[in-house]
Design an enzyme around this catalytic site. Structure first.
Site, PDB file in Angstrom:
ATOM      1  N   ASP A 167      -4.541   0.630  -5.656  1.00 59.58           N
ATOM      2  CA  ASP A 167      -3.121   0.741  -5.321  1.00 59.58           C
ATOM      3  C   ASP A 167      -2.365  -0.563  -5.556  1.00 59.58           C
ATOM      4  OD1 ASP A 167      -4.191  -0.695  -3.219  1.00 59.58           O
ATOM      5  OD2 ASP A 167      -3.418   0.611  -1.638  1.00 59.58           O
TER       6      ASP A 167
ATOM      7  N   CYS B 278       0.798  -1.230   0.000  1.00 60.89           N
ATOM      8  CA  CYS B 278       0.000   0.000   0.000  1.00 60.89           C
ATOM      9  C   CYS B 278       0.828   1.277   0.000  1.00 60.89           C
ATOM     10  CB  CYS B 278      -0.938   0.003   1.209  1.00 60.89           C
ATOM     11  SG  CYS B 278      -2.259  -1.223   1.137  1.00 60.89           S
TER      12      CYS B 278
END
Length: 502
Positions: free
Chosen positions: A327, A91
């Site tokens: 992401d 992330c």
């Protein structure tokens, strides 16, 4: 006094003269492999700069898009990138790359936590000064971030807390660091903390959707163009659905592609080779996890529809780009892997990117390669700015507008630092979820090549083996091995133009 017809003729003449003058005085905001020196220098001033609504999801894989009707509608009225890859499947490194247009080795953010990553490292290395938000705000945009920023942004200690800190470049800030459950969180609303509990109305995506609609309305009233980034925690585990979605999709199962619960992994790298086959109990768990993920993304899909309606209601639909993205991807059962995302396989590195807006052809698919390094320069060029030479990515605007582009990239670079043993990291892999050692990988149109720091190698001929079942490193021609090793070496230390030229 002029008659009505004469007044219309004169107005049209004046408008035409002004348009020609504007065209003569301005250049183009586009660029190929080079670029300008300053992101605040505007080579072309639009009479009306476009708005950008950017929906960035967390851990959303391609197999969820079929359950998102508003995203599918975006695809019908816009452009879908079928070969969009992230430079890191974790992330924080991925989001740092998205914000700056730089690979992880250039942001310095290689993990979710210090000393190799997280919010503190991103901030300490000066990355916050070079985000697309900072550039667009300087160019006159109202900018808003709502939802998730970077791992570590909200510490648990009261002293030295960054929870009320607002990074440069953001006009509006509605952010929490602990929103994975979508309940029981503190939201930093422009410097003021507000606690939300476990009532149905406290569900994070519901709260953010209302605040985003309000931002759209206020921006329309201001007359300024706006950039709105909706950065959801959904569908990151625990993939909590909105109250109205908790019992939906009761019969949905996880997809079973050819690589699902792979029967023979003896050719895989050492970290994966001893993973056991998935037994019935584990298969039920995977189905349950996928079902929760499908339920969870319904609130994101509704949010997209809600924002489209808000923009259209203010008459700004023709001037607004909608961008849907993730992401990183996610695997559930492929190659015997349970839940996770840290591998170099397509399940994790290849994610959705859908763009609809002014000048974007409807219902088209773009197969040329794009990476998350490209988001920042794309937003800058859409705003009439020239992306700086320091970015590693390339603006996708020429592809969005159907322009001819020579020398476009043919590879994607992925870098990952591992394994991850940080017990307080929300991305800590579960047992048999996939926790590989440090690797670097290159993806071409027909190949995946992975170099692990321990000496293991993977090579897949995707034209013959699209599901990455047979590691052919031992059979690959020596000349091709040398070429792929050279590409990895070039990417490993590249920066700016050197990255864009690869």
């Amino acid at each position: 006094m002029l008659g009505a017809e004469q007044r219309r003729w004169l107005a049209a003449l004046v408008a035409g003269v002004l348009l020609l003058a504007g065209c003569a005085e301005t250049g183009t905001g586009g660029r190929g492999k080079g670029g300008g020196k300053n992101a605040s220098a505007a080579p072309s001033e639009r009479a009306k700069k476009p708005n950008i609504v950017y929906v960035l999801t967390d851990d959303l894989s391609w197999d969820l898009v079929d359950y998102m009707p508003n995203v599918k509608r975006l695809q019908r009225r816009g452009l879908t990138f079928s070969n969009y890859f992230v430079a890191d499947t974790l992330c924080c490194p991925s989001r740092a790359t998205i914000l700056t247009g730089k690979y992880p080795h250039n942001t310095g953010v290689l993990s979710n936590d210090p000393p190799f990553g997280g919010f503190d490292v991103f901030n300490a290395k000066g990355n916050e000064q070079s985000t697309f938000a900072a550039a667009l705000q300087k160019a006159g945009y109202r900018t808003a971030l709502m939802g998730k920023y970077l791992n570590g942004y909200e510490p648990t200690k009261a002293q030295g807390s960054s929870r009320t800190y607002i990074p440069p470049g953001w006009s509006e800030w509605q952010v929490t660091g602990l929103g994975y459950a979508n309940y029981n969180y503190n939201l930093n609303g422009n410097g003021t903390l507000t606690h939300y509990g476990r009532k149905p109305g406290d569900y994070l995506n519901t709260v953010l959707g209302a605040k985003a609609t309000d931002f759209v309305n206020r921006s329309a009233d201001s007359g300024q163009p706006f950039l709105l980034q909706m950065s959801t925690f959904t569908p990151h585990a625990p993939a909590t659905p909105a109250p109205e979605d908790g019992r939906s999709f009761a019969n949905v199962r996880a997809p079973r592609p050819p690589g699902f619960n792979e029967p023979d992994i003896s050719d895989k790298p050492g970290w994966l080779r001893k993973y056991p086959r998935l037994r019935p109990r584990r298969l039920k768990e995977i189905d349950a996890a996928f079902r929760q993920r499908v339920r969870a993304v319904q609130s994101v899909d509704r949010m997209i529809g809600q924002l489209e309606a808000a923009v259209n209601a203010r008459g700004a639909g023709a001037d607004t780009y909608f961008v849907f993205n993730s992401d990183n991807g996610y695997h559930l059962g492929q190659h015997r892997l349970r839940e996770g995302k840290l591998t170099a396989y397509d399940t994790d590195i290849r994610v959705p990117l859908v763009v609809a807006g002014p000048g974007v052809p409807a219902g088209r698919t773009e197969a040329r390669f794009a990476q998350n390094t490209d988001i920042c320069p794309t937003f800058q060029e859409l705003a009439g700015l020239r992306p700086p030479d320091s970015v590693d990515g390339r603006s996708l605007v020429p592809l969005l507008h159907g322009q001819q582009v020579n020398g476009w990239r043919s590879t994607a670079f992925i870098e990952h630092r591992g394994p991850n043993y940080a017990h307080d990291d929300p991305d800590l892999p579960r047992k048999y979820g996939g926790n590989p050692p440090t690797y670097e990988a290159v993806r071409t149109a027909g190949e995946l090549y992975v170099e692990y720091e321990n000496g293991d190698r993977e090579y897949y001929d995707l034209a013959r083996d699209p599901h990455e079942l047979g590691n052919m490193w031992g059979q690959a021609p020596a000349s091709r091995k040398a070429e792929l090793r050279s590409v990895i070496t070039s990417y490993r230390t590249c920066g700016g133009p050197n990255c864009r030229d690869l």
